[in-house]
Design a protein around this motif. Structure first.
Motif, PDB file in Angstrom:
ATOM      1  N   TRP A  94       0.958  -1.303   0.181  1.00 59.86           N
ATOM      2  CA  TRP A  94       0.215   0.033   0.055  1.00 59.86           C
ATOM      3  C   TRP A  94       0.929   1.321   0.117  1.00 59.86           C
ATOM      4  N   PHE A  95       1.875   1.193   0.906  1.00 58.77           N
ATOM      5  CA  PHE A  95       2.651   2.299   0.963  1.00 58.77           C
ATOM      6  C   PHE A  95       3.445   2.800  -0.476  1.00 58.77           C
ATOM      7  N   GLY A  96       3.970   1.506  -1.225  1.00 61.10           N
ATOM      8  CA  GLY A  96       4.325   1.863  -2.229  1.00 61.10           C
ATOM      9  C   GLY A  96       3.738   2.374  -3.253  1.00 61.10           C
ATOM     10  N   SER A  97       2.200   2.259  -3.271  1.00 56.86           N
ATOM     11  CA  SER A  97       1.390   2.222  -4.192  1.00 56.86           C
ATOM     12  C   SER A  97       1.063   4.041  -4.123  1.00 56.86           C
ATOM     13  N   ILE A  98       1.221   4.608  -3.179  1.00 56.52           N
ATOM     14  CA  ILE A  98       1.096   6.069  -2.859  1.00 56.52           C
ATOM     15  C   ILE A  98       2.319   6.692  -3.336  1.00 56.52           C
ATOM     16  N   LEU A 119       4.118  11.468  -5.274  1.00 56.79           N
ATOM     17  CA  LEU A 119       4.540  11.675  -3.927  1.00 56.79           C
ATOM     18  C   LEU A 119       6.008  11.000  -3.723  1.00 56.79           C
ATOM     19  N   VAL A 120       6.958  11.613  -3.116  1.00 59.88           N
ATOM     20  CA  VAL A 120       8.288  11.240  -2.966  1.00 59.88           C
ATOM     21  C   VAL A 120       8.584  11.157  -1.375  1.00 59.88           C
ATOM     22  N   SER A 123      14.558   9.443  -0.101  1.00 58.77           N
ATOM     23  CA  SER A 123      15.228  10.082  -1.445  1.00 58.77           C
ATOM     24  C   SER A 123      16.779  10.412  -1.188  1.00 58.77           C
ATOM     25  N   ARG A 124      16.815  10.976   0.068  1.00 55.04           N
ATOM     26  CA  ARG A 124      18.305  11.634   0.423  1.00 55.04           C
ATOM     27  C   ARG A 124      19.141  10.538   1.014  1.00 55.04           C
ATOM     28  N   PHE A 125      18.640   9.322   1.643  1.00 59.13           N
ATOM     29  CA  PHE A 125      19.342   8.047   1.932  1.00 59.13           C
ATOM     30  C   PHE A 125      18.950   6.884   1.271  1.00 59.13           C
ATOM     31  N   PRO A 133       6.978  15.976  -6.303  1.00 60.07           N
ATOM     32  CA  PRO A 133       8.206  16.022  -6.673  1.00 60.07           C
ATOM     33  C   PRO A 133       9.027  17.226  -6.620  1.00 60.07           C
ATOM     34  N   ALA A 134       8.546  18.487  -7.232  1.00 59.32           N
ATOM     35  CA  ALA A 134       9.033  19.649  -6.949  1.00 59.32           C
ATOM     36  C   ALA A 134       9.546  20.021  -5.506  1.00 59.32           C
ATOM     37  N   LEU A 135       8.512  19.868  -4.735  1.00 61.80           N
ATOM     38  CA  LEU A 135       9.049  20.178  -3.359  1.00 61.80           C
ATOM     39  C   LEU A 135      10.165  19.225  -2.790  1.00 61.80           C
ATOM     40  N   ALA A 136      10.054  18.058  -3.203  1.00 60.48           N
ATOM     41  CA  ALA A 136      10.800  17.074  -2.658  1.00 60.48           C
ATOM     42  C   ALA A 136      12.276  17.335  -3.371  1.00 60.48           C
ATOM     43  N   ARG A 137      12.468  17.895  -4.323  1.00 61.76           N
ATOM     44  CA  ARG A 137      13.725  18.406  -4.967  1.00 61.76           C
ATOM     45  C   ARG A 137      14.369  19.551  -4.325  1.00 61.76           C
ATOM     46  N   ALA A 138      13.531  20.257  -3.615  1.00 62.96           N
ATOM     47  CA  ALA A 138      13.863  21.469  -3.043  1.00 62.96           C
ATOM     48  C   ALA A 138      14.711  21.095  -1.621  1.00 62.96           C
ATOM     49  N   ALA A 139      14.680  19.751  -1.077  1.00 59.22           N
ATOM     50  CA  ALA A 139      15.034  19.430   0.016  1.00 59.22           C
ATOM     51  C   ALA A 139      16.715  19.410  -0.003  1.00 59.22           C
ATOM     52  N   VAL A 140      16.910  20.086   1.014  1.00 57.57           N
ATOM     53  CA  VAL A 140      18.581  20.195   1.067  1.00 57.57           C
ATOM     54  C   VAL A 140      19.116  19.391   2.156  1.00 57.57           C
TER      55      VAL A 140
END
Length: 156
Positions: free
Chosen positions: A73-77, A83-84, A89-91, A123-130
């Motif tokens: 289920w988690f993978g399906s969202i 959603l990222v 994505s950082r680790f 995705p765009a917000l996830a890419r802004a994670a520093v």
């Protein structure tokens, strides 16, 4: 865990809730996109999605919160277009960083935990994670919760 004293009724309610929650997430994400906005879901989802999200993952495959259908289920969202999981994505290939530890034994001290608290972002917000991780105070005697906050810095 699925066949608890209630015959698994609580678990079935949980899975029905997750299905409805996934539909709501899709509606919310689409609504945000239509308004030119990003979406961020933060919180305790009580599911450890991957083997890197549980210290003792083989043993945990039979425990609610890491059962195959919950992980499915988690993978399906999640997807690169919807959603990222920002911290993962950082680790990508690292165990943890965990956000929950049992009060039993030396779980916290030995970092035998689960990663069940998330930042799920468009995705765009996830890419802004520093930067991303958990704010884990190493002093076990000062803990006031069995969770540690998940902290993500976004360059906005």
């Amino acid at each position: 865990m699925r066949e608890a004293p209630d015959g698994g009724a609580r678990y079935e309610r949980k899975m029905r809730f997750l299905d409805a929650f996934a539909r709501q997430l899709t509606r919310s994400r689409r609504d945000a996109r239509a308004r030119g906005r990003e979406l961020l879901l933060m919180g305790d989802l009580n599911i450890a999605h991957t083997r890197h999200d549980v210290r003792n993952w083989r043993r945990s495959n039979q425990v609610e919160g890491h059962l195959p259908e919950e992980r499915e289920w988690f993978g399906s969202i999640l997807s690169p277009r919807t959603l990222v999981d920002v911290v993962r994505s950082r680790f990508p290939d690292t165990d943890g960083p965990y956000s929950w530890w049992s009060w039993l034994g030396e779980s916290f001290t030995n970092d035998v935990g689960w990663r069940i608290d998330y930042h799920l972002a468009t995705p765009a917000l996830a890419r802004a994670a520093v930067a991303a991780g958990t704010d884990r105070d190493p002093a076990a005697d000062r803990r006031i919760s069995d969770h540690a906050p998940v902290v993500v810095d976004y360059a906005l």
